[in-house]
Design an enzyme around this catalytic site. Structure first.
Site, short mmCIF file in Angstrom:
data_model
loop_
_atom_site.label_atom_id
_atom_site.label_comp_id
_atom_site.label_asym_id
_atom_site.label_seq_id
_atom_site.Cartn_x
_atom_site.Cartn_y
_atom_site.Cartn_z
N THR A 1 0.85 -1.36 0.12
CA THR A 1 -0.03 0.05 -0.29
C THR A 1 1.05 1.32 0.32
O THR A 1 2.07 1.07 0.60
CB THR A 1 -0.72 -0.02 1.37
OG1 THR A 1 -1.65 -1.37 1.46
CG2 THR A 1 -2.03 1.20 0.86
N THR B 73 4.05 4.62 -3.24
CA THR B 73 5.10 3.80 -4.59
C THR B 73 4.85 2.66 -5.56
O THR B 73 4.73 2.20 -5.66
CB THR B 73 6.93 3.29 -3.93
OG1 THR B 73 6.54 4.46 -2.47
CG2 THR B 73 7.69 3.32 -4.48
N ASP C 54 6.12 -4.22 -1.61
CA ASP C 54 5.21 -2.99 -0.25
C ASP C 54 6.48 -1.75 -0.25
O ASP C 54 7.76 -1.86 -0.89
CB ASP C 54 4.66 -3.49 0.09
CG ASP C 54 4.30 -2.24 1.78
OD1 ASP C 54 3.98 -1.97 0.75
OD2 ASP C 54 3.83 -2.74 2.03
N GLY C 55 6.03 -0.56 -0.21
CA GLY C 55 7.06 0.06 -0.14
C GLY C 55 7.27 0.13 1.99
O GLY C 55 7.35 -0.98 2.33
N ASP D 142 9.03 3.48 5.35
CA ASP D 142 8.42 4.90 5.73
C ASP D 142 9.85 4.97 6.17
O ASP D 142 10.44 6.09 5.87
CB ASP D 142 7.38 4.96 7.13
CG ASP D 142 6.26 4.91 6.17
OD1 ASP D 142 5.49 5.14 5.54
OD2 ASP D 142 5.44 4.00 6.82
N LYS E 188 7.16 0.39 8.83
CA LYS E 188 5.55 0.35 7.99
C LYS E 188 4.25 1.28 8.94
O LYS E 188 4.80 1.36 9.70
CB LYS E 188 5.27 -0.45 6.98
CG LYS E 188 7.18 -0.92 6.50
CD LYS E 188 6.46 -1.78 5.67
CE LYS E 188 5.51 -2.14 5.16
NZ LYS E 188 4.65 -1.32 3.88
N GLY E 189 3.61 1.75 8.08
CA GLY E 189 1.63 2.15 8.45
C GLY E 189 2.34 3.87 8.28
O GLY E 189 0.71 4.49 8.67
N GLU F 103 -0.34 -5.87 5.61
CA GLU F 103 0.76 -5.87 5.30
C GLU F 103 1.85 -6.84 5.76
O GLU F 103 2.32 -7.46 5.16
CB GLU F 103 1.54 -4.34 5.57
CG GLU F 103 0.97 -2.96 4.76
CD GLU F 103 1.85 -1.63 4.62
OE1 GLU F 103 1.00 -0.51 3.33
OE2 GLU F 103 1.97 -1.45 5.37
#
Ligand code: 5RP
Length: 219
Positions: free
Chosen positions: A28, A31, A81-82, A84, A94-95, A103
């Site tokens: 999600t 990216t 996935d991307g 942070d 992430k999140g 995810e």
């Protein structure tokens, strides 16, 4: 190159990791949106996708890519996935898009996590980006107090956000995540925590980082 161009670059590069004939795990974020758009160009070569959020599901379906329920799938070769933040061992925070629980579930189905990001996400020590934690609403204040007492971080509920699972996101500032695996294991045991946004047990096997010189691969 703009950040959007770097995202498009890694979204395209991730196609090389898609296994023809397989179901692809899809994350999600902005990216990943670039990746989904690129994936549509080879949709006839895959069975479909397992998605980590309502938003990604809608984008996949709008492009004609079949989306499977995670319960229908036992294992997938890759999850893309991307992140942070990413440290040099491939652990991630992430999140930022509030999708961390789904995810982690899809990442758990996958043999390999392929992380796509622009190079600004690579950091020596994670914690500058506020750590997202999905919490059951009635536990938000208690989990925030426990973060303060255990790690000295300050947790605030993300305003106006309810996750796809009906929960809240606590963003925790002021952390130095020097031992991601230990913090992930500890926080995941606190009552009311659904998922902490540290991906240490589900870290990236490969990171595709967008740089002005092209895609840098960390493996
Ligand atoms: C969503 C995520 C995203 O992967 C993360 O926030 C990165 O997003 P972007 O690609 O928009 O920078 O964890 O929950």
């Amino acid at each position: 190159m703009t950040q959007d161009e770097l995202k498009a670059l890694v979204g395209q590069a991730a196609l090389a990791y898609v296994v023809p004939g397989s179901i692809v795990g899809v994350g999600t974020g902005s990216t990943v949106n670039c990746f989904i758009d690129a994936l549509a160009t080879m949709k006839d070569q895959i069975r479909g996708a397992v998605s980590s959020s309502v938003k990604s599901t809608e984008r996949l379906q709008a492009l004609g890519i079949p989306v499977f329920d995670a319960n229908e799938v036992e294992s997938i070769p890759v999850y893309i996935d991307g992140a942070d933040e990413i440290d040099h061992s491939g652990c991630m925070v992430k999140g930022g898009g509030a999708a961390l629980t789904r995810e982690k579930i899809v990442a758990d189905l996958a043999e390999r996590f392929i992380c796509i990001a622009d190079e600004s996400k690579l950091v020596p020590v994670m914690g500058r980006f506020p750590l997202p934690v999905e919490v059951i609403p009635m536990a938000a204040a208690q989990v925030a107090r426990r973060f303060a007492a255990t790690y000295g971080g300050t947790g605030t509920v993300r305003e106006g956000v309810v996750t796809d699972n009906g929960n809240l996101i606590l963003d925790v500032r002021g952390l130095q995540i020097t031992d991601p695996l230990a913090m992930e294991a500890e926080v995941n045991q606190w009552p009311g925590v659904v998922t902490v946004g540290i991906f240490g047990r589900h870290k990236a096997k490969v990171c595709l980082l967008g740089t002005p010189q092209g895609v840098k691969t960390l493996a």
